[in-house]
Design a protein around this motif. Structure first.
Motif, PDB file in Angstrom:
ATOM      1  N   ILE A 290     -19.878 -14.054  20.296  1.00  0.00           N
ATOM      2  CA  ILE A 290     -20.628 -15.218  19.829  1.00  0.00           C
ATOM      3  C   ILE A 290     -21.914 -15.349  20.632  1.00  0.00           C
ATOM      4  CG2 ILE A 290     -20.624 -17.727  19.618  1.00  0.00           C
ATOM      5  CD1 ILE A 290     -17.628 -17.624  19.175  1.00  0.00           C
ATOM      6  N   SER A 291     -23.019 -15.091  19.985  1.00  0.00           N
ATOM      7  CA  SER A 291     -24.340 -15.334  20.554  1.00  0.00           C
ATOM      8  C   SER A 291     -25.333 -15.265  19.410  1.00  0.00           C
ATOM      9  CB  SER A 291     -24.705 -14.308  21.642  1.00  0.00           C
ATOM     10  OG  SER A 291     -25.189 -13.110  21.078  1.00  0.00           O
TER      11      SER A 291
ATOM     12  N   SER B 121     -23.461  -9.888  16.409  1.00  0.00           N
ATOM     13  CA  SER B 121     -22.694 -10.249  15.219  1.00  0.00           C
ATOM     14  C   SER B 121     -21.360 -10.875  15.588  1.00  0.00           C
ATOM     15  CB  SER B 121     -22.469  -9.008  14.358  1.00  0.00           C
ATOM     16  OG  SER B 121     -23.696  -8.460  13.927  1.00  0.00           O
ATOM     17  N   TYR B 122     -20.926 -11.792  14.717  1.00  0.00           N
ATOM     18  CA  TYR B 122     -19.621 -12.413  14.900  1.00  0.00           C
ATOM     19  C   TYR B 122     -19.009 -12.662  13.525  1.00  0.00           C
ATOM     20  CZ  TYR B 122     -15.829 -15.494  16.199  1.00  0.00           C
ATOM     21  OH  TYR B 122     -14.579 -16.034  16.366  1.00  0.00           O
ATOM     22  N   ILE B 123     -17.775 -12.219  13.369  1.00  0.00           N
ATOM     23  CA  ILE B 123     -17.063 -12.366  12.095  1.00  0.00           C
ATOM     24  C   ILE B 123     -15.672 -12.910  12.376  1.00  0.00           C
ATOM     25  CG2 ILE B 123     -16.121 -11.132  10.091  1.00  0.00           C
ATOM     26  CD1 ILE B 123     -18.329  -8.974  10.668  1.00  0.00           C
ATOM     27  N   ASP B 124     -15.272 -13.921  11.616  1.00  0.00           N
ATOM     28  CA  ASP B 124     -13.879 -14.357  11.613  1.00  0.00           C
ATOM     29  C   ASP B 124     -13.572 -14.871  10.212  1.00  0.00           C
ATOM     30  OD1 ASP B 124     -14.876 -16.963  11.433  1.00  0.00           O
ATOM     31  OD2 ASP B 124     -14.307 -17.520  13.471  1.00  0.00           O
TER      32      ASP B 124
ATOM     33  N   HIS C 112     -16.425 -17.328   8.658  1.00  0.00           N
ATOM     34  CA  HIS C 112     -17.782 -16.905   8.290  1.00  0.00           C
ATOM     35  C   HIS C 112     -18.074 -15.524   8.864  1.00  0.00           C
ATOM     36  CE1 HIS C 112     -20.485 -17.589  12.019  1.00  0.00           C
ATOM     37  NE2 HIS C 112     -19.237 -17.576  12.443  1.00  0.00           N
ATOM     38  N   GLY C 113     -19.170 -14.953   8.376  1.00  0.00           N
ATOM     39  CA  GLY C 113     -19.651 -13.704   8.934  1.00  0.00           C
ATOM     40  C   GLY C 113     -21.112 -13.843   9.301  1.00  0.00           C
ATOM     41  N   PHE C 114     -21.427 -13.640  10.570  1.00  0.00           N
ATOM     42  CA  PHE C 114     -22.823 -13.609  10.994  1.00  0.00           C
ATOM     43  C   PHE C 114     -23.180 -12.169  11.316  1.00  0.00           C
ATOM     44  CE2 PHE C 114     -25.904 -13.610  14.577  1.00  0.00           C
ATOM     45  CZ  PHE C 114     -27.013 -13.903  13.808  1.00  0.00           C
ATOM     46  N   LEU C 115     -24.134 -11.624  10.570  1.00  0.00           N
ATOM     47  CA  LEU C 115     -24.541 -10.244  10.722  1.00  0.00           C
ATOM     48  C   LEU C 115     -25.901 -10.181  11.414  1.00  0.00           C
ATOM     49  CD1 LEU C 115     -23.611  -8.906   7.159  1.00  0.00           C
ATOM     50  CD2 LEU C 115     -22.142  -9.148   9.185  1.00  0.00           C
ATOM     51  N   SER C 116     -25.885  -9.834  12.697  1.00  0.00           N
ATOM     52  CA  SER C 116     -27.120  -9.539  13.411  1.00  0.00           C
ATOM     53  C   SER C 116     -27.436  -8.091  13.064  1.00  0.00           C
ATOM     54  CB  SER C 116     -26.935  -9.729  14.918  1.00  0.00           C
ATOM     55  OG  SER C 116     -28.134  -9.480  15.599  1.00  0.00           O
TER      56      SER C 116
ATOM     57  N   HIS D 292     -25.830 -22.166  14.352  1.00  0.00           N
ATOM     58  CA  HIS D 292     -24.403 -22.065  14.666  1.00  0.00           C
ATOM     59  C   HIS D 292     -24.017 -23.197  15.606  1.00  0.00           C
ATOM     60  CE1 HIS D 292     -24.685 -17.481  13.777  1.00  0.00           C
ATOM     61  NE2 HIS D 292     -24.473 -18.188  12.685  1.00  0.00           N
ATOM     62  N   ASN D 293     -23.221 -24.122  15.108  1.00  0.00           N
ATOM     63  CA  ASN D 293     -22.782 -25.273  15.886  1.00  0.00           C
ATOM     64  C   ASN D 293     -21.407 -24.999  16.483  1.00  0.00           C
ATOM     65  OD1 ASN D 293     -24.985 -27.203  15.329  1.00  0.00           O
ATOM     66  ND2 ASN D 293     -24.298 -26.992  13.206  1.00  0.00           N
TER      67      ASN D 293
END
Length: 584
Positions: free
Chosen positions: A106-107, A111-114, A117-121, A237-238
């Motif tokens: 998480i930053s 990238s962070y996926i669970d 949601h999926g955050f694609l850096s 991202h909160n």
């Protein structure tokens, strides 16, 4: 690249399918299709860093199950170095590559996926064909379960939110993608459609955010005279405790604390963060040091000018919020005094120049250790102070006609728009001199490439202000350590400040503080309550499991806490500068 290779590559088509069959386990599955190949060898690469975050992060470490095929036939694809896979493509016009990416950091830059949601850096998700960074690509996203939204600055294909296109890989790697059920709302400003996407909930007020971010966008656009985007996205991202931001060409990713919006301090901090990252769409994304684009994604990209790219942006985040007049000028002066305090309480200010801090970002800024305060400074922090100094110098010398705004607009127009390239250090110096009306050789020698203490009163004095140290009359004794209290109530030393009693008399990082003069330490904040400078004490520590008693002679605390006050009876000239500077 020779003409024949360029011509051959012009027929190449590149597309990706991104799916999340095991999102709950933090995985994305990537299928890459490349067709139109006419070469014998195809090297595929994963970037080792992401622009805006100057650290080699080795994104290839998160790749697994890499394979290649031509039709239904497997193709050998050995890994030839840490981030490159080689495929022999003689007689093979098209290949399909499959791999998985583990995404559980998480930053704002990773990238962070669970399952939520999926955050694609994107620089840590998509491999690219070597020597084809200029090629377009299409990204098809297959959402996980009930995910229904995609937020990114990449344009849709035929109105399909789950199919996006990138003109080249520099833009793809500068366009993060949020997939899930984020709260999406927006506003129009400066002829640009702005989208705010909120993940993680929070006590934010949509209408207030839209109104206030609109004002910040307008203020920052006014500096440069244009907003080069058609569409811009704030991805927020909160989290329970969040922070940080990373700029992109037409978007930004912000980390925030979901419950901080309801306090004025928390809300102002969020606006400042948003203002900072949004200001980057000009400063560094377009107006940039010459080495920061086209990017080398395999290696460090060195510059001595991050104090401009980041430090000036930090300065303008406060100025932009001030110009909205959402908060009184005293709020901004408090923020500025906070910048002074950060720098002046760092022994590293006597060791590292701001130019060195910029150049060494790759090995120091993102890898701080227990001794960093003694040896380094932040190009954000000192760069912001230098921006203030130059702004006030220009306003004063031009009698309120010009300001640092004019330098930023001139440099943007001259180098980004006209010459279509980045600037050199010497060229930006000439830009400052153009509006200051004087040579700045001595300024650079002292403050950019040197370690001369900053004369705050000189520059603030142009606007009729001065600094006051609220701790100047204190006679507090100080040990000179920072500590953390472990869950087992042990007080552990985390840093030792150069020149202090602890530094001179040998207290070490990782020492457990046991007692002062045989009085057990239960609270680091009160262990010296009855002591004064010059007192000789005995500090009992546990070091590597062994007891040790150290004689220590306490010294006076050297910490400063500046505030900015008006001088008595400011002159008309000072008030003119003040009005221009603070938009009064």
């Amino acid at each position: 690249m020779n003409l024949s290779v360029s011509k051959a590559q012009s027929t190449v088509n590149i597309s990706y399918n991104v799916s999340f069959p095991e999102a709950q386990a933090h995985y994305a599955d990537i299928e890459m299709h490349i067709s139109g190949l006419k070469q014998n060898i195809l090297d595929l690469k994963m970037p080792v860093w992401t622009p805006g975050s100057y650290l080699i992060r080795e994104f290839a470490k998160n790749i697994e199950s890499f394979s290649a095929a031509a039709g239904n036939r497997p193709v050998v694809s050995p890994k030839i170095n840490k981030n490159t896979w080689r495929i022999t493509t003689k007689g093979i016009p098209a290949v399909t590559i499959k791999y998985r990416v583990y995404a559980n950091e998480i930053s704002v830059r990773t990238s962070y996926i669970d399952a939520s949601h999926g955050f694609l850096s994107t620089s840590g998700i998509f491999i690219y064909p070597a020597n084809m960074l200029h090629h377009p690509s299409t990204i098809h996203i297959k959402p996980y379960k009930d995910w229904a939204k995609v937020s990114t600055s990449l344009e849709m294909v035929n109105g399909d939110p789950f199919t996006r296109v990138s003109p080249n890989f520099d833009i793809l790697f500068d366009s993060p993608i949020e997939v899930g059920n984020q709260d999406v709302f927006g506003f129009d400003a400066s002829g640009v459609k702005y989208e705010i996407c909120m993940y993680g909930g929070g006590n934010y007020d949509k209408e207030r955010l839209k109104k206030d971010l609109h004002q910040i966008v307008e203020q920052e656009t006014a500096i440069y005279g244009e907003n080069p985007n058609k569409h811009y996205v704030f991805i927020v991202h909160n989290h329970l405790k969040g922070g940080g931001g990373l700029e992109h060409l037409s978007s930004t990713v912000l980390g925030a604390s979901r419950d901080a919006y309801s306090s004025e301090k928390g809300y102002q901090n969020f606006l400042s963060l948003a203002a900072h990252e949004h200001f980057h769409l000009w400063n560094v994304k377009r107006l940039r040091p010459i080495v920061l684009g086209p990017f080398d994604y395999d290696n460090e990209n060195y510059t001595t000018n991050l104090w401009i790219a980041e430090g000036f942006t930090e300065y303008y985040q406060g100025i932009a919020v001030r110009r909205t007049k959402l908060y009184p000028p005293e709020n901004y002066l408090d923020v500025l005094a906070g910048e002074f305090n950060i720098l002046e309480n760092l022994p590293g200010k006597n060791v590292q120049t701001v130019a060195e801090s910029s150049f060494d970002a790759w090995i120091k800024a993102y890898r701080p250790n227990e001794n960093s305060a003694n040896t380094t400074i932040s190009y954000y922090n000192k760069g912001a102070i230098i921006a203030m100094m130059l702004d006030l110098e220009i306003i004063n010398s031009s009698k309120g006609i010009h300001s640092l705004d004019d330098v930023m607009k001139y440099m943007y127009t001259e180098y980004y728009k006209t010459q279509k390239r980045g600037y050199t250090d010497a060229e930006f110096k000439k830009g400052f001199e153009k509006f200051a009306g004087k040579k700045l050789d001595d300024f650079y020698k002292k403050y950019i490439n040197g370690l001369t203490p900053i004369d705050y009163d000189k520059y603030l004095g142009y606007a009729g202000y001065k600094i006051t140290d609220e701790l100047a009359t204190n006679n507090d004794a100080a040990l000179g350590v920072t500590t953390v209290t472990a869950p087992n109530k042990k007080v552990i030393v985390t840093s030792v400040i150069r020149g202090t009693a602890a530094y001179i008399d040998g207290i070490n990082v990782n020492d457990e503080l046991i007692a002062v003069d045989n009085n057990a330490i239960t609270d680091a904040a009160t262990m010296l309550n009855d002591k004064k400078p010059g007192d000789k004490i005995e500090v009992s520590v546990m070091r590597d499991g062994l007891p040790l008693t150290l004689p220590v002679t306490l010294l006076k605390s050297t910490r400063v806490k500046y505030k900015i006050d008006s001088v008595d009876n400011p002159t008309p000239e000072q008030l003119l500068v003040r009005k221009k500077w603070l938009s009064l």
